[in-house]
Enzyme design. Sequence first.
Site, PDB file in Angstrom:
ATOM      1  N   GLU A 160       5.535   3.663  -0.020  1.00  0.00           N
ATOM      2  CA  GLU A 160       4.277   4.397  -0.188  1.00  0.00           C
ATOM      3  C   GLU A 160       4.219   5.664   0.628  1.00  0.00           C
ATOM      4  OE1 GLU A 160       4.344   1.247   0.325  1.00  0.00           O
ATOM      5  OE2 GLU A 160       3.458   0.386  -1.472  1.00  0.00           O
ATOM      6  N   HIS A 166      -4.856  -8.339   0.629  1.00  0.00           N
ATOM      7  CA  HIS A 166      -4.970  -7.758  -0.705  1.00  0.00           C
ATOM      8  C   HIS A 166      -6.409  -7.618  -1.133  1.00  0.00           C
ATOM      9  CE1 HIS A 166      -0.819  -9.002  -0.554  1.00  0.00           C
ATOM     10  NE2 HIS A 166      -0.580  -8.207  -1.574  1.00  0.00           N
TER      11      HIS A 166
END
Lengths: 390, 403
Positions: free
Chosen positions: B139, B208
């Site tokens: 990322e 998450h």
Amino acid sequence: MAASAVVRRLSSAPLRDHRLLRPFSSTGSESTITVETSVPFTGHKINPPSRSVETTPVELLSFFRDMSLMRRMEIAADSLYKSKLIRGFCHLYDGQESIAIGLEAAITKKDAIITAYRDHCICLGRGGTLVESFAELMGRRAGCSKGKGGSMHFYKKESGFFGGHGIVGAQVPLGCGLAFAQKYLKEGTVSFALYGDGAANQGQLFEALNISALWDLPAILVCENNHYGMGTAEWRSSKSPAYYKRGDYVPGLKVDGMDVLAVKQASKFAKEYALKNGPIILEMDTYRYHGHSMSDPGSTYRTRDEISGVRQERDPIERIRKLLLSHEIATVSDLKDIEKEVRREVEEAIAQAKENLMPDPSELFTNVYVKGFGVESFGADRKEVKAILP
Amino acid sequence: MAASLQSAVFLSNRIDPHRRLFASPARSLPGTKGSILVVRSDGRISGRLSGRNLITNAVAVECCFTKADTPTSSTDSKPGHELLLFEALREGLEEEMDRDPRVCVMGEDVGHYGGSYKVTKGLAPKYGDLRVLDTPIAENSFTGMGIGAAMTGLRPVIEGMNMGFLLLAYNQISNNCGMLHYTSGGQFKIPVVIRGPGGVGRQLGAEHSQRLESYFQSIPGLQMVACSTPYNAKGLMKAAIRSDNPVVLFEHVLLYNLKERIPDEEYVLCLEEAEMVRPGEHVTILTYSRMRYHVMQAAKTLVNKGYDPEVIDIRSLKPFDLYTIGNSVKKTHRVLIVEECMRTGGIGSSLRAAIIDNFWDYLDAPIMCLSSQDVPTPYAGTLEEWTVVQPAQIVAAVEQLCQ
């Protein structure tokens, strides 16, 4: 806006203009000279280019002048910092000028260069003017970033210089992104992402290298290895200080960064390679005379003997001076005159920059967002278009 | 594009009575030149061309939960087509990629796999590998690469598979994305869109189920929007791609399968504007993303109990649409903020401060803010339910506010 335009016109001749007081003694101005680099190139998973570099007297003289200009600029910045006209962080590039000049000699302004915070000379090489640089260092409005960036944020969009970044290593993914855009837009140009031996241990570098190799991007990663990451020597920070081999599956080349002709040869070679095959790493073995920044004396982690030793044996400007003298392209007094002229130029630029004003207080809020603050929007039947407040 | 609109506003003479006229909030930026005609939501015009007749108080588009002023809430246009929210996002993305060849998408599994939430399904076969890019799991670097590409004029849409993963790219988003326009003195603009699903899902676990709105909100130079319906998802996606500023588009994991009918014609929504979901008189409820649906559920109960809440989906998280919010506060004098962000340092706290700063005199009661608990989201279903705001809590809060 008018003031800075005037300033630009008054500034001294462009970087590549060289006027000699005497004509060339023996060689014609267009004849090529072949010089051998100081040491041969070492390659990793690639055949290194030849040691013999072709150059011309004109080019050699331009190298000398440009490097002397950069050297003088950095030394002037040193004294400006000590007299508190430059504040904050100031990272000086003296000793490493050959990388900036050698790179420029091999590429065009359409190629992109991005580097970290030691960016004053690279900006100069890319076409930045002395006044712009000094004004930016002193936070004046004529600076290349309008005084809002500072020493670590020099940019010049028109000539492909993308900065100027303070966070170590963050510029390497940006540089690979520039290469991606060049490939996407089919421009046929390359991007050079410069970083240091300290940044070579950043994870994002390897991530970006992986993606560049996967997508065959024309990215050239240049490690300016000056052997010290701030105060930490390279043997204390890297298990494998052979930075040109760190790419593993990406080929690498080790270059003597203090030899401007070697840098030029390697950059040309790398550009040809990258356009066809994808990324390549160049490790430039170089040295910085100053400390990491102005707040670092530079002598607590290395001996003065080491610094003066490098200065005597490997200084890039001295090497070119010897070449010019031995090939009888210029005399000692010619070169002294160039140095004097360069000194005068720098002093003039500083004087001009000092007169320049600080940015207007309203500049605090400009350029946070792109003017327009949003986008035109319209409903499904397109009957109304909303106005955008400036 | 924005510059060309600066000195002119196009107003049609035939204005659909069912169409609401949206207006830019009046901003007091230093150096603002007032050469623009502004149409306000109530139809008043300021600027040089006042005196025209404009029809006001119309509801722009049918949305599942909109309370329409007129019985038929259909617009002048054709009925439109029905789709799910992720399809609406894809439609918006596809239309923009068709329109501008510089738009590209980067993310993990966006290409051949079609996107982990199917937002980019079918785009890779259509546009090729160079425009819909499958990245490795990196990322930090691919966000950096998107920003570097944007510096030269491309318009990448960077997808984080889950918003929480973008924390790894926080340096790039904060330092390079948000600040480059400023530190370069305006030389570079960064027209990226960073998007991804966030929020509390169905027992996805703590890492998450993160809400990153509060982490990004103080980055100067960034714009943040949150979509909540297929209609505004498509409009905001298009607006975000066309915007020259970096925009973070927050989607929600649980909202991807919402179905709605959206118009066939092209439309682009305003990034800085809030949406009036349900006009009312008694209390202003400000919300965004998934909490909108909890609020509307609570609104049904409240209406039965005799309250008339005004529900506004703020949509624009940075900057806040203080114009719409302010008008509402001036009308109802009571504010309840319902958000999914954490209590500490969340969007609600900033919004509260902004309302107090600007509309203190209009408040009859302290501003209440219902937000998620300051805990990592637990896995167990019952515990997870209690970390987010439930409709029953909203009803209780409104009752308390309206005493």
